[in-house]
Structure formats: structure tokens, C-alpha cells
Design an enzyme around this catalytic site. Structure first.
Site, PDB file in Angstrom:
ATOM      1  N   TYR A 112      -1.988   0.380  10.654  1.00 31.04           N
ATOM      2  CA  TYR A 112      -1.959  -0.077   9.262  1.00 31.04           C
ATOM      3  C   TYR A 112      -0.678   0.380   8.578  1.00 31.04           C
ATOM      4  O   TYR A 112      -0.037  -0.375   7.842  1.00 31.04           O
ATOM      5  CB  TYR A 112      -3.179   0.468   8.525  1.00 31.04           C
ATOM      6  CG  TYR A 112      -3.318  -0.005   7.098  1.00 31.04           C
ATOM      7  CD1 TYR A 112      -3.498  -1.353   6.807  1.00 31.04           C
ATOM      8  CD2 TYR A 112      -3.301   0.912   6.045  1.00 31.04           C
ATOM      9  CE1 TYR A 112      -3.640  -1.781   5.499  1.00 31.04           C
ATOM     10  CE2 TYR A 112      -3.452   0.484   4.735  1.00 31.04           C
ATOM     11  CZ  TYR A 112      -3.621  -0.865   4.470  1.00 31.04           C
ATOM     12  OH  TYR A 112      -3.751  -1.292   3.164  1.00 31.04           O
ATOM     13  N   SER A 121       0.858  -1.187   0.000  1.00 32.76           N
ATOM     14  CA  SER A 121       0.000   0.000   0.000  1.00 32.76           C
ATOM     15  C   SER A 121       0.889   1.229   0.000  1.00 32.76           C
ATOM     16  O   SER A 121       2.041   1.180   0.461  1.00 32.76           O
ATOM     17  CB  SER A 121      -0.883   0.010   1.256  1.00 32.76           C
ATOM     18  OG  SER A 121      -1.521   1.258   1.435  1.00 32.76           O
TER      19      SER A 121
END
Length: 260
Positions: free
Chosen positions: A158, A145
Site C-alpha cells: 500500500y 494517503s
């Protein structure tokens, strides 16, 4: 540009984790269309079985295998079924919790994200690396990501997990250079899928919708799957080390154009 060659017999099996929805499901469909026999793994047995039937109905090869990537014994048992594997797409992961600062975030959310995103990727990669090498033309794909490259407020857990996943891919590439296995990292930015934001916000549909509010065209799961399939189907000597893909409306994790 000439079309990509079909995968060789030894390298045409592609394992896709997190294949029950979103990017994983879209990737499985596209790799099957590119000539791979796809092996769909996820915890939701009904979802991957339905997808395998859909892919088979389209004239391609697909097998469903229920699997929790955080269960190392189950992963090792899964890997033992293969002599060779051509492609491993480490897609299983996701985010839990948002908007909570580091000082107030839930350690359990951090643990679950680390176990799925990082240790899940480690488990599958370690278990299948000998099979990928045995194919003579293996590819490990890590779906990370843009969170793995820049922090943002409210996303500490995250961001930490995706940073770790990026470093895993980068280190592995250094360690296995000279062996017939490529390591590809695909780092998507804002992707609108049916479940990602909804899961992150604990099923709160209003909060999930606000993530994409005013963004004319966030990426879709098919956009990311197309990118993964393109990278995988490059000639064997071509390695796409890292490919960051964002919608045009997103300049960074914190700079997004929203209409209205």
C-alpha cells in the site's frame, strides 16, 4: 472569509471515482451541495444508483455510471460522453493485506493495489484531462494517503502504491503548469469508514476494529470530503498542491494516541 463562488457552467460537472461508499460517497454529497452536477462512478452499480437517487431527492444533480477504473477501454468510453468536465476526484483505491512483511506479502495484493490506486488514477486523468482543460477551469484531485510519505512495517504494498500516486500528482502538476487545470493532492491519515480496514483485513472484523481501538476520534469520511470540497472551491488561481489531514490523535503513521 467570503463564501466560495458557485462553479461556472463550463466547470460544474464533477466526476468522483470510488463513489459507492466512504470518502467517495461523502465527497459526492458535498460537491453536489456546493453546486456541482456529480457523476458517480464505481463498480457497484446498486450503490451508486442509490446514492444518485439520494442526492437528487435533496434537490441536487447526480448521475450514476458503473465503471472499473482499471479497464482503460471502459474509461475511454466513459470520457467520450463529456465535452467538458470541471472536477475529477480520483478516489478509487484501497489497501489489501496488512501485517505481512515485504518478504512474505502476496504479489497479487501488490498488483491489485497498484492497478487500482495508480493505474486507475492514471486512466481517468489521461482520459479526462482534455475535458478538464476545455472547461477553462479544471481541477484534478488525487486522494492519496499519508502512506505516500512514510513507510511502516506491514504496509509495503500500500505504501508503494500511494508513493507512486503522490509522484503521479506531483509530476502532472509540473507538466501542465500554465494550462487551466489545477492538481490537488489530499493525503488523509487515519480515517474510519465502514469498509477500508475491513477490506484490508479480508473481512476480519476483529482485526479491522483494532486499527481504531482506543482512538477517540479518527477522521470520518465527511471530514475528508469537507477538505476536498474546500480545496476544489478555492478561487481558480489558488492551488492547494498538497494537504495532509490527520486526526488530532495521530502524529504520524506509527505514532497514535490510544486511550486506555
Amino acid at each position: 472569509m467570503a463564501p466560495a463562488a458557485a462553479p461556472s457552467a463550463a466547470s460544474r460537472i464533477a466526476v468522483v471515482t470510488g463513489a459507492s461508499s466512504g470518502i467517495g460517497a461523502a465527497t459526492a454529497r458535498q460537491l453536489a451541495g456546493a453546486g456541482y452536477r456529480v457523476v458517480l462512478t464505481a463498480r457497484r452499480k446498486d450503490r451508486i444508483e442509490a446514492l444518485a437517487e439520494e442526492i437528487q431527492a435533496a434537490g441536487h444533480k447526480a448521475t450514476a455510471y458503473p465503471l472499473d477504473v482499471t479497464d482503460r477501454a471502459a474509461v475511454d468510453e466513459f470520457a467520450s460522453a463529456f465535452k467538458t468536465v470541471g472536477v475529477l476526484v480520483n478516489n478509487a483505491g484501497g489497501a489489501l493485506g496488512a501485517d505481512d512483511p515485504v518478504a512474505a506479502s502476496d504479489p497479487e495484493d501488490w498488483r491489485r493495489m497498484y492497478e487500482t490506486n495508480v493505474l486507475g488514477t492514471l486512466n481517468l486523468t489521461q482520459a479526462l484531462l482534455p475535458k478538464l482543460e476545455a472547461s477553462g477551469d479544471g481541477t484534478v484531485v488525487v486522494v492519496s494517503s499519508t502512506a505516500g510519505f512514510a513507510a511502516y512495517e506491514g504496509g509495503g504494498g500500500y505504501v508503494a502504491a500511494k508513493h507512486a500516486e503522490h509522484v503521479l500528482a506531483e509530476t502532472l502538476r509540473l507538466e501542465i503548469v500554465g494550462r487551466p487545470v489545477r492538481v490537488v493532492e489530499i493525503a488523509p491519515g487515519m480515517v474510519k469508514t465502514d469498509e477500508f480496514a475491513l477490506t484490508r483485513f479480508g473481512g476480519d472484523e476483529d482485526k479491522a476494529a483494532k486499527v481504531y481501538q482506543g482512538v477517540a476520534e479518527p477522521l470520518t469520511a465527511d471530514d475528508v470530503a469537507d477538505t476536498i470540497t474546500w480545496a476544489v472551491t478555492r478561487p481558480a488561481h489558488v492551488n492547494i498542491d498538497l494537504l495532509v489531514v490527520r486526526p488530532r490523535a495521530q502524529a504520524s503513521n506509527t505514532k497514535v494516541h490510544r486511550e486506555g
